[in-house]
Design a protein around this motif. Structure first.
Motif, mmCIF file in Angstrom:
data_model
loop_
_atom_site.group_PDB
_atom_site.id
_atom_site.type_symbol
_atom_site.label_atom_id
_atom_site.label_comp_id
_atom_site.label_asym_id
_atom_site.label_seq_id
_atom_site.Cartn_x
_atom_site.Cartn_y
_atom_site.Cartn_z
ATOM 1 N N HIS A 269 -21.122 -13.333 2.773
ATOM 2 C CA HIS A 269 -21.588 -12.697 1.538
ATOM 3 C C HIS A 269 -20.563 -11.622 1.189
ATOM 4 N N LEU A 270 -19.826 -11.839 0.100
ATOM 5 C CA LEU A 270 -18.723 -10.944 -0.239
ATOM 6 C C LEU A 270 -19.194 -9.540 -0.606
ATOM 7 N N GLY A 271 -20.344 -9.425 -1.239
ATOM 8 C CA GLY A 271 -20.778 -8.111 -1.675
ATOM 9 C C GLY A 271 -19.758 -7.489 -2.614
ATOM 10 N N ILE A 272 -19.500 -6.208 -2.430
ATOM 11 C CA ILE A 272 -18.626 -5.469 -3.332
ATOM 12 C C ILE A 272 -17.160 -5.873 -3.207
ATOM 13 N N THR A 273 -16.787 -6.478 -2.066
ATOM 14 C CA THR A 273 -15.388 -6.887 -1.913
ATOM 15 C C THR A 273 -15.014 -8.006 -2.884
ATOM 16 N N GLY A 274 -16.024 -8.699 -3.423
ATOM 17 C CA GLY A 274 -15.742 -9.715 -4.433
ATOM 18 C C GLY A 274 -15.187 -9.129 -5.711
ATOM 19 N N ASP A 275 -15.325 -7.809 -5.887
ATOM 20 C CA ASP A 275 -14.799 -7.117 -7.062
ATOM 21 C C ASP A 275 -13.492 -6.394 -6.772
ATOM 22 N N LEU A 276 -12.872 -6.692 -5.637
ATOM 23 C CA LEU A 276 -11.591 -6.068 -5.319
ATOM 24 C C LEU A 276 -10.612 -6.301 -6.467
ATOM 25 N N SER A 277 -9.924 -5.235 -6.859
ATOM 26 C CA SER A 277 -8.997 -5.322 -7.989
ATOM 27 C C SER A 277 -7.726 -4.556 -7.671
ATOM 28 N N TYR A 278 -6.830 -4.490 -8.634
ATOM 29 C CA TYR A 278 -5.563 -3.783 -8.410
ATOM 30 C C TYR A 278 -5.790 -2.278 -8.235
ATOM 31 N N ASN A 279 -6.969 -1.801 -8.613
ATOM 32 C CA ASN A 279 -7.286 -0.380 -8.405
ATOM 33 C C ASN A 279 -7.266 -0.016 -6.925
ATOM 34 N N GLU A 280 -7.481 -0.997 -6.063
ATOM 35 C CA GLU A 280 -7.486 -0.742 -4.614
ATOM 36 C C GLU A 280 -6.082 -0.768 -4.007
ATOM 37 N N ILE A 281 -5.080 -1.077 -4.795
ATOM 38 C CA ILE A 281 -3.710 -1.150 -4.282
ATOM 39 C C ILE A 281 -3.058 0.231 -4.341
ATOM 40 N N ASP A 282 -2.493 0.655 -3.224
ATOM 41 C CA ASP A 282 -1.762 1.917 -3.141
ATOM 42 C C ASP A 282 -0.273 1.597 -3.279
ATOM 43 N N GLU A 283 0.249 1.763 -4.491
ATOM 44 C CA GLU A 283 1.635 1.373 -4.751
ATOM 45 C C GLU A 283 2.629 2.181 -3.918
ATOM 46 N N ALA A 284 2.321 3.451 -3.692
ATOM 47 C CA ALA A 284 3.234 4.284 -2.907
ATOM 48 C C ALA A 284 3.367 3.746 -1.483
ATOM 49 N N ALA A 285 2.236 3.355 -0.874
ATOM 50 C CA ALA A 285 2.270 2.806 0.479
ATOM 51 C C ALA A 285 2.936 1.435 0.491
ATOM 52 N N LEU A 286 2.670 0.622 -0.528
ATOM 53 C CA LEU A 286 3.245 -0.709 -0.591
ATOM 54 C C LEU A 286 4.763 -0.646 -0.708
ATOM 55 N N LYS A 287 5.261 0.278 -1.510
ATOM 56 C CA LYS A 287 6.715 0.433 -1.666
ATOM 57 C C LYS A 287 7.390 0.817 -0.353
ATOM 58 N N GLN A 288 6.639 1.447 0.525
ATOM 59 C CA GLN A 288 7.198 1.917 1.790
ATOM 60 C C GLN A 288 6.901 0.963 2.945
ATOM 61 N N SER A 289 6.655 -0.296 2.623
ATOM 62 C CA SER A 289 6.322 -1.288 3.642
ATOM 63 C C SER A 289 7.416 -2.339 3.756
ATOM 64 N N GLU A 290 7.564 -2.902 4.942
ATOM 65 C CA GLU A 290 8.509 -4.002 5.138
ATOM 66 C C GLU A 290 7.935 -5.317 4.632
ATOM 67 N N TRP A 291 6.646 -5.532 4.915
ATOM 68 C CA TRP A 291 5.988 -6.779 4.550
ATOM 69 C C TRP A 291 4.664 -6.510 3.846
ATOM 70 N N LEU A 292 4.356 -7.345 2.879
ATOM 71 C CA LEU A 292 3.020 -7.430 2.302
ATOM 72 C C LEU A 292 2.384 -8.709 2.835
ATOM 73 N N TYR A 293 1.166 -8.591 3.379
ATOM 74 C CA TYR A 293 0.446 -9.750 3.904
ATOM 75 C C TYR A 293 -0.831 -9.948 3.096
#
Length: 346
Positions: free
Chosen positions: A146-170
């Motif tokens: 049952h996905l619950g609220i995670t079914g509404d995951l959107s780009y608002n949950e993405i931390d661009e600053a952290a993503l830019k400082q990562s080697e890999w996105l999984y």
């Protein structure tokens, strides 16, 4: 080891994270069941099925088997936690509700040493997702989610600053089942590429390939740097008649890949050469999370200077130990065995 320094298309940068994961936030509730119980309750064995909360609660009451400790999960969460336990620096983006299950999820993720967007975001009303993981005596895992609220995951949950400082996105392929989550994943993958972050995707489950194949192709776009899947997913996704045919077809979608083969090991493609990973013979009692840990150990290895051959050995060993225990996490004893094995590989 600290995250590495490298060059991206916009100049010199210092990476903070080895891997940034995006996936569903699901609290795993694991129960031992029999195949006949699954059949009597009309549950499709061996795959993940999306259900509503009423159905999930009914199953929790109807199944009398042994209940194991719950754990923060979701496929990508299991993967980044696996990498973190080996010493990787990891970040996870997900969505939870302001409820007791969400409190547990956030606390458990923090205990595992993974940074997340949850530390800085308000949690809305609703229900945090849950995954009922049913383990049969043949060690197979069947999931009703049952996905619950995670079914509404959107780009608002993405931390661009952290993503830019990562080697890999999984990215976990399970996100394909939700329109906003799929769109968020695609946008995050594009952002990662723009900033020199490599992209890995998991096909996640045979059911995702069967029912959301077009969506997975949309997520793959013009290709990724690394793809994870099992044999059944590889064959069905490429519509091949054999593993060999699937291997050749996957080269059109990804720079490299890892195909897990269960007790037969795994096959890898590093972009130039094919590697066969030998299995470690064990008596499996629970395969829940094995593919996730394979990916986590593999990504840990390649972000710490190992080639695909050594990465495959580490991933195979770690996942072989996991299936000898109940739950998606290695015990402290199992974790130490993997670290000892890692020292031998170095």
């Amino acid at each position: 080891m600290a995250a590495s320094q490298g060059k991206c298309r916009k100049g010199l940068y210092m990476t903070k994270y080895h891997v940034y994961g995006i996936g569903n936030a699901l609290v795993d509730i694991e129960i031992e069941v029999t195949a006949s119980e699954l059949e009597q309750l009309g549950i499709d064995k061996g795959v993940m099925t999306l259900v509503d909360e009423e159905r999930q609660n009914y199953l929790l009451e109807a199944l009398p088997g042994t209940h194991h400790n719950r754990a923060c999960g979701g496929s990508a969460a299991n993967t980044v936690i696996g990498a973190a336990k080996l010493g990787g620096k990891c970040f996870y983006s997900c969505k939870i509700a302001n409820d007791e299950t969400g409190d547990f999820y956030m606390a458990d993720l923090n205990r595992e040493g993974v940074d997340s967007n949850l530390e800085h975001q308000l949690r809305g009303a609703g229900h945090t997702g849950k995954c009922l993981v049913m383990i049969t005596p043949d060690a197979d895992r069947t999931m009703n989610t049952h996905l619950g609220i995670t079914g509404d995951l959107s780009y608002n949950e993405i931390d661009e600053a952290a993503l830019k400082q990562s080697e890999w996105l999984y990215v976990e392929g399970y996100l394909v089942s939700s329109d906003p989550a799929r769109k968020a994943a695609i946008k995050a993958m594009a952002f990662a590429r723009q900033h020199g972050v490599k992209v890995a995707l998991s096909l996640s489950d045979p059911a995702m390939v069967q029912f959301f194949g077009d969506g997975l192709k949309e997520m793959l776009g013009e290709g990724v740097d690394l793809l994870f899947c099992n044999k059944e997913e590889a064959i069905n996704f490429t519509q091949s008649t054999s593993l060999e045919g699937a291997i050749e077809s996957l080269k059109q979608h990804t720079q490299s890949f890892a195909i897990t083969l269960g007790p037969e090991g795994a096959v890898l493609w590093d972009g130039q050469s094919q590697h066969c990973v030998e299995p470690f013979a064990v008596k499996a009692i629970d395969t829940n999370g094995a593919g996730d840990l394979f990916a986590g150990a593999f990504i840990y290895a390649i972000t710490h200077g190992m080639d695909y051959d050594k990465a495959g050995k580490l991933a195979s060993y770690a996942s072989s130990l996991l299936v000898t225990e109940f739950g998606p996490r290695l015990s402290e004893q199992g974790e130490q065995k993997v670290k000892n094995f890692l020292e031998q590989l170095a």
